[in-house]
Design an enzyme around this catalytic site. Structure first.
Site, PDB file in Angstrom:
ATOM      1  N   GLU A 255       0.885  -1.170   0.000  1.00  0.00           N
ATOM      2  CA  GLU A 255       0.000   0.000   0.000  1.00  0.00           C
ATOM      3  C   GLU A 255       0.917   1.213   0.000  1.00  0.00           C
ATOM      4  O   GLU A 255       1.570   1.498   1.002  1.00  0.00           O
ATOM      5  CB  GLU A 255      -0.883   0.016   1.255  1.00  0.00           C
ATOM      6  CG  GLU A 255      -1.836  -1.157   1.372  1.00  0.00           C
ATOM      7  CD  GLU A 255      -2.938  -1.148   0.317  1.00  0.00           C
ATOM      8  OE1 GLU A 255      -3.191  -0.090  -0.268  1.00  0.00           O
ATOM      9  OE2 GLU A 255      -3.508  -2.213   0.064  1.00  0.00           O
ATOM     10  N   CYS A 294      -3.082   8.538   3.516  1.00  0.00           N
ATOM     11  CA  CYS A 294      -2.771   8.032   2.181  1.00  0.00           C
ATOM     12  C   CYS A 294      -3.935   8.240   1.230  1.00  0.00           C
ATOM     13  O   CYS A 294      -3.773   8.330   0.026  1.00  0.00           O
ATOM     14  CB  CYS A 294      -2.438   6.551   2.267  1.00  0.00           C
ATOM     15  SG  CYS A 294      -3.703   5.616   3.154  1.00  0.00           S
TER      16      CYS A 294
HETATM   17  P1  NAP Z   1       8.286   5.157   4.490  1.00  0.00           P
HETATM   18  O1  NAP Z   1       9.344   6.131   4.813  1.00  0.00           O
HETATM   19  O2  NAP Z   1       8.292   4.534   3.153  1.00  0.00           O
HETATM   20  O3  NAP Z   1       8.361   4.057   5.631  1.00  0.00           O
HETATM   21  C1  NAP Z   1       7.413   3.033   5.720  1.00  0.00           C
HETATM   22  C2  NAP Z   1       7.959   1.900   6.560  1.00  0.00           C
HETATM   23  O4  NAP Z   1       9.031   1.261   5.877  1.00  0.00           O
HETATM   24  C3  NAP Z   1       8.531   2.331   7.895  1.00  0.00           C
HETATM   25  O5  NAP Z   1       8.183   1.382   8.876  1.00  0.00           O
HETATM   26  C4  NAP Z   1      10.023   2.329   7.643  1.00  0.00           C
HETATM   27  O6  NAP Z   1      10.785   2.164   8.810  1.00  0.00           O
HETATM   28  C5  NAP Z   1      10.141   1.121   6.761  1.00  0.00           C
HETATM   29  N1  NAP Z   1      11.349   1.039   5.952  1.00  0.00           N
HETATM   30  C6  NAP Z   1      12.071   2.043   5.416  1.00  0.00           C
HETATM   31  N2  NAP Z   1      13.102   1.544   4.700  1.00  0.00           N
HETATM   32  C7  NAP Z   1      13.022   0.187   4.797  1.00  0.00           C
HETATM   33  C8  NAP Z   1      13.796  -0.895   4.286  1.00  0.00           C
HETATM   34  N3  NAP Z   1      14.855  -0.679   3.517  1.00  0.00           N
HETATM   35  N4  NAP Z   1      13.440  -2.160   4.609  1.00  0.00           N
HETATM   36  C9  NAP Z   1      12.352  -2.404   5.368  1.00  0.00           C
HETATM   37  N5  NAP Z   1      11.583  -1.403   5.884  1.00  0.00           N
HETATM   38  C10 NAP Z   1      11.904  -0.134   5.590  1.00  0.00           C
HETATM   39  O7  NAP Z   1       6.823   5.793   4.650  1.00  0.00           O
HETATM   40  P2  NAP Z   1       6.295   6.724   5.833  1.00  0.00           P
HETATM   41  O8  NAP Z   1       7.005   8.022   5.709  1.00  0.00           O
HETATM   42  O9  NAP Z   1       6.302   6.021   7.138  1.00  0.00           O
HETATM   43  O10 NAP Z   1       4.758   6.894   5.425  1.00  0.00           O
HETATM   44  C11 NAP Z   1       4.288   7.892   4.577  1.00  0.00           C
HETATM   45  C12 NAP Z   1       3.935   7.334   3.223  1.00  0.00           C
HETATM   46  O11 NAP Z   1       3.098   6.187   3.369  1.00  0.00           O
HETATM   47  C13 NAP Z   1       3.127   8.286   2.371  1.00  0.00           C
HETATM   48  O12 NAP Z   1       3.714   8.337   1.097  1.00  0.00           O
HETATM   49  C14 NAP Z   1       1.735   7.683   2.312  1.00  0.00           C
HETATM   50  O13 NAP Z   1       1.041   7.966   1.112  1.00  0.00           O
HETATM   51  C15 NAP Z   1       1.995   6.242   2.463  1.00  0.00           C
HETATM   52  N6  NAP Z   1       0.848   5.567   3.068  1.00  0.00           N
HETATM   53  C16 NAP Z   1       0.104   4.719   2.318  1.00  0.00           C
HETATM   54  C17 NAP Z   1      -0.993   4.069   2.873  1.00  0.00           C
HETATM   55  C18 NAP Z   1      -1.837   3.120   2.068  1.00  0.00           C
HETATM   56  O14 NAP Z   1      -2.666   2.427   2.649  1.00  0.00           O
HETATM   57  N7  NAP Z   1      -1.685   3.075   0.774  1.00  0.00           N
HETATM   58  C19 NAP Z   1      -1.313   4.278   4.212  1.00  0.00           C
HETATM   59  C20 NAP Z   1      -0.525   5.143   4.946  1.00  0.00           C
HETATM   60  C21 NAP Z   1       0.551   5.782   4.368  1.00  0.00           C
HETATM   61  P3  NAP Z   1      11.451   3.448   9.548  1.00  0.00           P
HETATM   62  O15 NAP Z   1      10.330   4.346   9.913  1.00  0.00           O
HETATM   63  O16 NAP Z   1      12.124   2.834  10.705  1.00  0.00           O
HETATM   64  O17 NAP Z   1      12.376   4.047   8.537  1.00  0.00           O
END
Ligand code: NAP
Length: 525
Positions: A255, A294
């Site tokens: 997602e 999101c």
């Molecule tokens: P993110 O920076 O992509 O991080 C998401 C998750 O991935 C975090 O738990 C992060 O851990 C982890 N992560 C990062 N690098 C990784 C790697 N190399 N291996 C494994 N895990 C890794 O996203 P965010 O800033 O938390 O969230 C915002 C984004 O999420 C927005 O773009 C939003 O649109 C999207 N979103 C989508 C939905 C949906 O249902 N489609 C829902 C909510 C949010 P760390 O935090 O420890 O780095």
């Protein structure tokens, strides 16, 4: 204080100084998190070998009872979750409720629909398929719970709901869960899991939480495991292309981010009920959780002749909106989650401003109520307008994950559909119109690229569930850029945690397969 992680059925302190979690209003450090020193490989194995079998000893309806108990535990600790949410994410009461009460509602929903699966341990799918002339030999498809672990890598914006909307169908399926919340807001998820563990609702190994970096987590997932990721498209690409995930064909659900649209029909005149409903919804989507959803509306497509009047209607509401420290009872919108997100929003807005005019906000030196702009992480609600959406690039591509939306003028249905499709796959679009022909053309034009389309007309009025609100009974996900994933949709969510197989054999035996199977045909309950 460092938050302990829960793995191998025990609370473990982590090594190292850890990473601080910050109050986005005051800039104060709250707690620290770290996954350093954890044996992640063994943590996953423990969940598979202890938690999984213990869960699968139970029937679906017994596991549904566990979900009901989890919902009770969460509801009993709701005030504490609101407190943590305010401290760690700067949420107003409605913002925190959207996440926390949404989590409890979703868990209760799965407890309720799970009970309809009665006493079965596998799910029967579809009817018996005759494979012989006399019908003694037949085929029957079944779904069996995967004997792996469900790994959740979650986004920062829904620490409560994001955990529960995944955990409820996984646990109901009989699959243990390992949760890796996003670091900035990991505290709330960690506390909810602490409460569930303390209440001894689940068998040992059925739930684990790892706060801090994911480290080598994906190196240890295996064939029977599932990885459910929520976050940015950029991280999604890294998860999807991880060599171990590819090599072992680990089932993944993504997602990701999304440039969602709200559409005003050409039939809707200013100052009518449907016009008012669109304005209200855009405002709500821009400001609820400071636009960090999101599903939030990023583009508002309006007939060119109404661009100005829609802009004026939204701006007049934004003008009276109080933005600042949510501890002040007058405040209706708080900060974004941290300085990094603030910087990312401001950078995104700079790019949008290259091809849009600013109708409201956009001030980088914005002064919030009762907060120091130097220490806090506020973004002023910002409404932009784009008169030339056809040639625009950033409007259809840059997700400002904050309180911002862009009005985009369209000329006719073809133009509208072509521009909405330039989001390249979104979670949701909403259509505000009383014209059934227009609505049908839009749905046919964009449905393949949108997981959900919401239609609001005069009859529905304000009785809709909301553009940005995800209902557990309906599909959540979206094609293309939105990740191509599918979540929720009632009991269909269980499919992700099961493996489908067909048994060919004696027809009379297959009908019940030793009394093990529950009927899975009522998947949209
Ligand atoms: P993110 O920076 O992509 O991080 C998401 C998750 O991935 C975090 O738990 C992060 O851990 C982890 N992560 C990062 N690098 C990784 C790697 N190399 N291996 C494994 N895990 C890794 O996203 P965010 O800033 O938390 O969230 C915002 C984004 O999420 C927005 O773009 C939003 O649109 C999207 N979103 C989508 C939905 C949906 O249902 N489609 C829902 C909510 C949010 P760390 O935090 O420890 O780095």
């Amino acid at each position: 204080m460092s938050l302990p992680n829960y793995v191998l059925g025990q609370w473990r302190e982590s090594a190292g100084a850890g990473e601080p979690l910050i109050d986005p209003v005051t800039g104060d450090e709250l707690v620290r998190i770290s996954s350093q020193g954890l044996d992640i490989e063994n943590a996953l194995e423990f969940a598979r070998s202890e938690g999984g079998p213990a869960l699968r000893k139970l029937t679906y309806s017994e596991r549904a009872d566990l979900l009901a108990k989890i919902a009770e535990v969460l509801a009993a600790n709701r005030d504490e979750y609101f407190r943590i949410s305010l401290l760690n994410a700067g949420t107003t009461q409605p913002d925190a409720s959207f996440d926390v009460d949404g989590a409890i509602f979703t868990t209760k929903y799965y407890a309720k629909v799970g009970r309809t699966l009665t006493e079965g341990k596998i799910l029967k799918e579809g009817a018996l398929i005759p494979l012989s002339k006399t019908n003694v030999f037949a085929g029957q498809h079944f779904l069996v719970p995967a004997k792996g672990v469900a790994v959740f890598i979650n986004a920062f914006n829904f620490p409560a709901w994001g955990f529960c909307e995944k955990a409820a169908p996984a646990l109901l399926s009989g699959v243990p869960v390992v949760v890796k919340p996003a670091s900035p807001t990991a505290w709330l998820t960690q506390r909810m899991i602490e409460d569930i563990v303390k209440a001894a609702v689940l068998p040992t190994g059925a739930i684990s939480v790892i706060c801090g970096s994911a480290r080598d987590l994906l190196d240890h997932v295996r064939e029977g495991d599932t990885v459910s990721f929520t976050g940015s498209a950029e991280t999604a690409m890294r998860i999807r292309s991880h060599s171990n995930v590819l090599r072992r064909s680990v089932r993944i659900n993504i997602e990701a981010d999304s440039i969602n649209s709200a559409i005003l029909g050409p039939d809707v005149a200013p100052a009518t009920d449907v016009f008012g409903l669109l304005v209200k919804e855009v405002l709500r989507e821009m400001t609820l959780k400071a636009g960090q959803k999101c599903t939030a509306i990023r583009r508002v497509l309006v007939p060119r002749q109404h661009l100005q009047v829609v802009g004026e209607a939204i701006c007049s509401q934004l003008d009276s909106l109080k933005v600042g420290n949510p501890r002040n009872p007058e405040v209706k919108m708080g900060p974004v989650v941290n300085k990094a997100q603030q910087a990312s929003c401001l950078e995104g807005l700079r790019r949008l401003k290259q091809e849009c005019s600013v109708l409201f906000g956009g001030d980088e030196r914005f002064q919030p109520i009762d907060a120091d702009p130097g220490k806090s992480a506020f973004v002023q609600p910002t409404l932009l307008a784009c008169k030339n959406g056809r040639d625009a690039k950033f409007v259809h591509d840059v997700e400002v994950f904050g309180p911002a939306a862009t009005l985009v003028a369209y000329d006719g249905q073809d133009d509208l559909i072509a521009m909405v499709r330039r989001g390249l796959g979104s979670l949701v679009a909403s259509v505000f119109s009383n014209d059934p022909g227009f609505i049908q053309n839009v749905i046919l034009g964009i449905g393949d690229l949108h997981g959900r389309t919401m239609v609001v007309d005069s009859i529905v009025g304000s009785q809709h569930t909301g553009h940005g609100n995800v209902m557990p009974s309906c599909l959540h996900g979206g094609a293309g850029r939105a990740g191509g994933g599918e979540e929720l949709a009632g009991l269909r969510a269980l499919l992700f945690y099961h493996r489908r197989f067909v048994v060919q054999g004696p027809a009379n035996y297959l009908t019940e397969l030793g009394g093990l199977s529950a009927d899975a045909n009522l998947l949209y309950l």
